[in-house]
Design a protein around this motif. Structure first.
Motif, PDB file in Angstrom:
ATOM      1  N   ASN A  40       0.828  -1.207   0.000  1.00 26.28           N
ATOM      2  CA  ASN A  40       0.000   0.000   0.000  1.00 26.28           C
ATOM      3  C   ASN A  40       0.860   1.253   0.000  1.00 26.28           C
ATOM      4  OD1 ASN A  40      -2.210  -1.688   0.097  1.00 26.28           O
ATOM      5  ND2 ASN A  40      -2.526  -1.461   2.302  1.00 26.28           N
ATOM      6  N   ALA A  41       1.913   1.240   0.803  1.00 28.16           N
ATOM      7  CA  ALA A  41       2.802   2.401   0.869  1.00 28.16           C
ATOM      8  C   ALA A  41       3.510   2.630  -0.461  1.00 28.16           C
ATOM      9  CB  ALA A  41       3.822   2.204   1.983  1.00 28.16           C
ATOM     10  N   LEU A  42       3.962   1.554  -1.093  1.00 25.86           N
ATOM     11  CA  LEU A  42       4.641   1.663  -2.385  1.00 25.86           C
ATOM     12  C   LEU A  42       3.698   2.230  -3.434  1.00 25.86           C
ATOM     13  CD1 LEU A  42       7.099   1.039  -4.232  1.00 25.86           C
ATOM     14  CD2 LEU A  42       6.105  -1.242  -4.583  1.00 25.86           C
ATOM     15  N   GLU A  43       2.481   1.699  -3.498  1.00 27.09           N
ATOM     16  CA  GLU A  43       1.522   2.168  -4.500  1.00 27.09           C
ATOM     17  C   GLU A  43       1.190   3.648  -4.294  1.00 27.09           C
ATOM     18  OE1 GLU A  43      -0.728  -2.129  -5.255  1.00 27.09           O
ATOM     19  OE2 GLU A  43      -1.603  -0.651  -3.888  1.00 27.09           O
ATOM     20  N   GLU A  44       0.964   4.044  -3.052  1.00 23.38           N
ATOM     21  CA  GLU A  44       0.645   5.450  -2.778  1.00 23.38           C
ATOM     22  C   GLU A  44       1.818   6.355  -3.150  1.00 23.38           C
ATOM     23  OE1 GLU A  44      -0.440   5.588   1.322  1.00 23.38           O
ATOM     24  OE2 GLU A  44      -2.214   4.320   1.048  1.00 23.38           O
ATOM     25  N   ARG A  45       3.010   5.901  -2.840  1.00 26.13           N
ATOM     26  CA  ARG A  45       4.181   6.731  -3.104  1.00 26.13           C
ATOM     27  C   ARG A  45       4.423   6.897  -4.595  1.00 26.13           C
ATOM     28  NH1 ARG A  45      10.225   5.820  -0.508  1.00 26.13           N
ATOM     29  NH2 ARG A  45      11.282   7.482  -1.665  1.00 26.13           N
ATOM     30  N   LEU A 205      16.753   0.391 -11.046  1.00 27.56           N
ATOM     31  CA  LEU A 205      16.592   0.574  -9.601  1.00 27.56           C
ATOM     32  C   LEU A 205      17.038  -0.648  -8.808  1.00 27.56           C
ATOM     33  CD1 LEU A 205      13.318   2.638  -9.139  1.00 27.56           C
ATOM     34  CD2 LEU A 205      15.634   3.362  -9.736  1.00 27.56           C
ATOM     35  N   GLY A 206      17.215  -1.783  -9.468  1.00 27.64           N
ATOM     36  CA  GLY A 206      17.862  -2.916  -8.826  1.00 27.64           C
ATOM     37  C   GLY A 206      16.993  -3.789  -7.944  1.00 27.64           C
ATOM     38  N   ALA A 207      15.676  -3.590  -7.940  1.00 27.22           N
ATOM     39  CA  ALA A 207      14.812  -4.494  -7.180  1.00 27.22           C
ATOM     40  C   ALA A 207      14.736  -5.844  -7.904  1.00 27.22           C
ATOM     41  CB  ALA A 207      13.417  -3.893  -7.015  1.00 27.22           C
ATOM     42  N   ALA A 242       9.095  -3.974  -0.171  1.00 27.25           N
ATOM     43  CA  ALA A 242      10.189  -3.401   0.620  1.00 27.25           C
ATOM     44  C   ALA A 242      11.401  -3.132  -0.252  1.00 27.25           C
ATOM     45  CB  ALA A 242      10.554  -4.346   1.764  1.00 27.25           C
ATOM     46  N   ALA A 243      11.670  -4.037  -1.187  1.00 29.14           N
ATOM     47  CA  ALA A 243      12.786  -3.834  -2.113  1.00 29.14           C
ATOM     48  C   ALA A 243      12.533  -2.611  -2.981  1.00 29.14           C
ATOM     49  CB  ALA A 243      12.988  -5.071  -2.976  1.00 29.14           C
ATOM     50  N   GLY A 244      11.293  -2.462  -3.460  1.00 24.94           N
ATOM     51  CA  GLY A 244      10.961  -1.307  -4.275  1.00 24.94           C
ATOM     52  C   GLY A 244      11.086   0.001  -3.520  1.00 24.94           C
ATOM     53  N   LEU A 245      10.610   0.022  -2.284  1.00 22.02           N
ATOM     54  CA  LEU A 245      10.717   1.232  -1.465  1.00 22.02           C
ATOM     55  C   LEU A 245      12.175   1.575  -1.182  1.00 22.02           C
ATOM     56  CD1 LEU A 245       7.764   0.518   0.955  1.00 22.02           C
ATOM     57  CD2 LEU A 245       7.907   2.455  -0.633  1.00 22.02           C
TER      58      LEU A 245
END
Length: 334
Positions: A40-45, A205-207, A242-245
């Motif tokens: 959810n945090a990743l999508e919002e960001r 970005l390396g994820a 978490a990797a994406g963030l």
């Protein structure tokens, strides 16, 4: 293997130790129920970064692109794009095979977007003799054009025209991060020049995996249905979010290092550095299979684009020593 220099793609990057720690410590929940806090945090960001209302995390850039195009194009309608675009070259005909979308292409000058060229090829609604053009797909940066950054004025011209024409714009932004770093154009500027946009976390970005599709709230609600239909419903996927963030926090600005190393690599291999827009170096007029095989034998991996073209990509796992080693191997072969 420890000395291997892999220039085939920026998709080969491995999660850093810090990224792995973030993944190991991730708080998770069931994403299909909308309960994974990091997703959810990743999508919002990401939605906010690109100036859109909402976003959905998907397993791959291909899924993001195909769902994005389906949101703005109905079966029996067409998506217009560049002849070398990823969505028509590398996505296995998914638009037609999965969604019943027709695609038509124009041959551009070196992959550079020309709004006038695309606009002139748009077929209108209301003529039952023609397949109507519902959407135009734009790729930025352009993979097969050597990491080309599309001209902002052409993107603006195309989008302004599309508002009155009733045609949507889909952005394949797999490497939009590179475009923003190289050009200085803000991400939300690029985002607002598209109705739907798919952006990758798993390249520069390396994820290890994942893309994010951004659009309006209504379209993203529909996108979640398509993601589920396509088998993309994921559960405790916060370990990937978490990797994406982490990548957004630590790996965006450093893309400038990849661009600098690509330019150095080009100069030292006798390639015009003006042809290097981001993190890709293209070697034209070479015996690609023999060059690739010989380089591999000495521990340098490159990508064969055609029989006479080789592509080199710099990325998170290519440092200055790796550039030196690549030059040491490739220069004599060239």
């Amino acid at each position: 293997m420890a000395d291997l220099v892999d220039l085939r793609s920026d998709t080969v990057t491995k999660p850093t130790a810090a990224m792995r720690r973030a993944m190991a410590e991730a708080e998770v929940g069931d994403d299909v129920y909308g309960e994974d806090p990091l997703v959810n945090a990743l999508e919002e960001r990401v939605a906010a970064m690109f100036g859109h209302e909402a976003a959905v995390f998907v397993p791959s850039g291909t899924m993001g692109n195909q769902i994005g195009m389906r949101l703005v194009c109905q079966p029996g309608q067409e998506v217009l794009g560049d002849a070398e675009a990823h969505v028509v070259t590398y996505e296995m005909g998914a638009a037609a095979a999965v969604f019943g979308l027709s695609t038509r292409t124009v041959v551009s000058e070196g992959g550079v977007l020309s709004a006038d060229q695309l606009i002139s090829q748009v077929r209108p609604f209301g003529n039952w003799h023609l397949t109507p053009t519902a959407a135009v797909a734009v790729e930025n940066t352009h993979n097969r054009a050597g990491g080309l950054v599309q001209p902002l004025e052409e993107l603006e011209k195309l989008f302004a025209w599309s508002r009155d024409a009733g045609v949507s714009v889909h952005l394949d932004g797999a490497r939009i991060w590179n475009a923003a770093v190289a050009s200085g154009v803000p991400l939300d500027t690029y985002g607002r020049l598209a109705d739907t946009a798919s952006v990758c976390l798993s390249k520069g970005l390396g994820a290890p995996v994942g893309s994010v599709l951004v659009a309006s709230a209504d379209r993203i609600a529909e996108a979640r249905l398509w993601r589920k239909r396509l088998g993309g419903g994921m559960r405790q996927v916060g370990v990937l979010a978490a990797a994406g963030l982490h990548a957004l926090d630590h790996h965006v600005d450093r893309l400038a290092d990849d661009h600098s190393r690509a330019t150095q690599l080009a100069e030292r291999l006798g390639v015009d550095p003006a042809t290097v827009h981001t993190n890709m170096v293209v070697l034209d007029g070479v015996a690609a299979p023999m060059l690739a095989a010989a380089a591999k034998g000495e521990g340098v991996l490159v990508s064969e684009v055609s029989a006479t073209r080789v592509r080199l990509l710099t990325h998170l796992d290519v440092d200055d020593a790796a550039v030196d080693r690549a030059v040491e191997v490739l220069a004599p072969l060239l």
